[in-house]
Design an enzyme around this catalytic site. Structure first.
Site, PDB file in Angstrom:
ATOM      1  N   PRO A   9       0.790  -1.229   0.000  1.00 21.21           N
ATOM      2  CA  PRO A   9       0.000   0.000   0.000  1.00 21.21           C
ATOM      3  C   PRO A   9       0.822   1.279   0.000  1.00 21.21           C
ATOM      4  CG  PRO A   9      -0.205  -1.161   2.106  1.00 21.21           C
ATOM      5  CD  PRO A   9       0.543  -2.053   1.181  1.00 21.21           C
ATOM      6  N   ASN A  10       0.312   2.223  -0.755  1.00 21.79           N
ATOM      7  CA  ASN A  10       0.814   3.590  -0.865  1.00 21.79           C
ATOM      8  C   ASN A  10       2.109   3.723  -1.656  1.00 21.79           C
ATOM      9  OD1 ASN A  10      -1.346   4.782   0.667  1.00 21.79           O
ATOM     10  ND2 ASN A  10      -0.407   3.867   2.475  1.00 21.79           N
ATOM     11  N   TYR A  22      10.722   9.025   1.649  1.00 26.08           N
ATOM     12  CA  TYR A  22      10.718   8.016   0.589  1.00 26.08           C
ATOM     13  C   TYR A  22      11.355   8.473  -0.715  1.00 26.08           C
ATOM     14  CZ  TYR A  22       7.480   5.704   3.736  1.00 26.08           C
ATOM     15  OH  TYR A  22       6.916   5.115   4.832  1.00 26.08           O
ATOM     16  N   ALA A  76       3.128  -0.917   4.753  1.00 26.58           N
ATOM     17  CA  ALA A  76       2.509  -0.938   6.083  1.00 26.58           C
ATOM     18  C   ALA A  76       2.098  -2.339   6.519  1.00 26.58           C
ATOM     19  CB  ALA A  76       1.309  -0.004   6.118  1.00 26.58           C
ATOM     20  N   ARG A 106      12.685   3.871  12.746  1.00 25.56           N
ATOM     21  CA  ARG A 106      11.407   4.593  12.778  1.00 25.56           C
ATOM     22  C   ARG A 106      10.590   4.232  14.020  1.00 25.56           C
ATOM     23  NH1 ARG A 106       8.735   4.484   7.120  1.00 25.56           N
ATOM     24  NH2 ARG A 106       7.399   5.979   8.196  1.00 25.56           N
TER      25      ARG A 106
END
Length: 145
Positions: A9-10, A22, A76, A106
């Site tokens: 996703p994304n 990114y 994710a 992160r």
């Protein structure tokens, strides 16, 4: 030798989504890098992206008998999807995990990689270059196993 590259996703929003994290290259640049690297290495490749967990699981399952290995950036779903882990284990194809950012640096919730538990190698924090390294590693791994 045929490989499947799966993006979660994304990732279709590369270049738009958090470019400081990114990068500024878009998804088209990522696909071009993967396809060019595979062509240079004499490998067949299919690149697949979905924002839907079930579609990713379906594509992993469909790789059985058609791909020699998988490169996956579950995005994710890395930190939440036992279903993707189970699919990777079920098809039993060598898989390499890729993350554009260094997820180890992160948030706390990003410190567990379910998909990574079924992978032979992980590349993170190398930007799009991580995909090239993953392709070269997987080619070598497949040739020597």
């Amino acid at each position: 030798m045929n490989i499947l590259v799966i993006n979660g996703p994304n990732l279709n929003l590369l270049g738009v989504r958090e470019p400081d994290l990114y990068g500024k290259q878009d998804y088209t640049a990522l696909v071009a890098l993967v396809e060019e690297t595979c062509a240079q290495e004499g490998m067949g490749v299919e690149v697949f992206q979905s924002n839907h967990e079930g579609a990713i699981v379906d594509r992993i399952q469909a790789a059985l008998g058609t791909a020699d290995g998988i490169i996956i950036n579950p995005a994710a779903y890395t930190h939440t999807s036992v279903a993707i882990l189970d699919a990777l284990k079920a098809v039993n194809l060598p898989a390499v995990e890729v993350h554009i950012s260094d997820v180890s640096q992160r948030e706390d919730f990003r410190q567990v990689s379910y998909a990574g538990m079924a992978c032979v190698q992980t590349y993170m924090g190398l930007g799009l270059e991580g995909y090239r390294k993953a392709i070269l590693f997987l080619k070598d791994y497949l040739q020597h196993r």
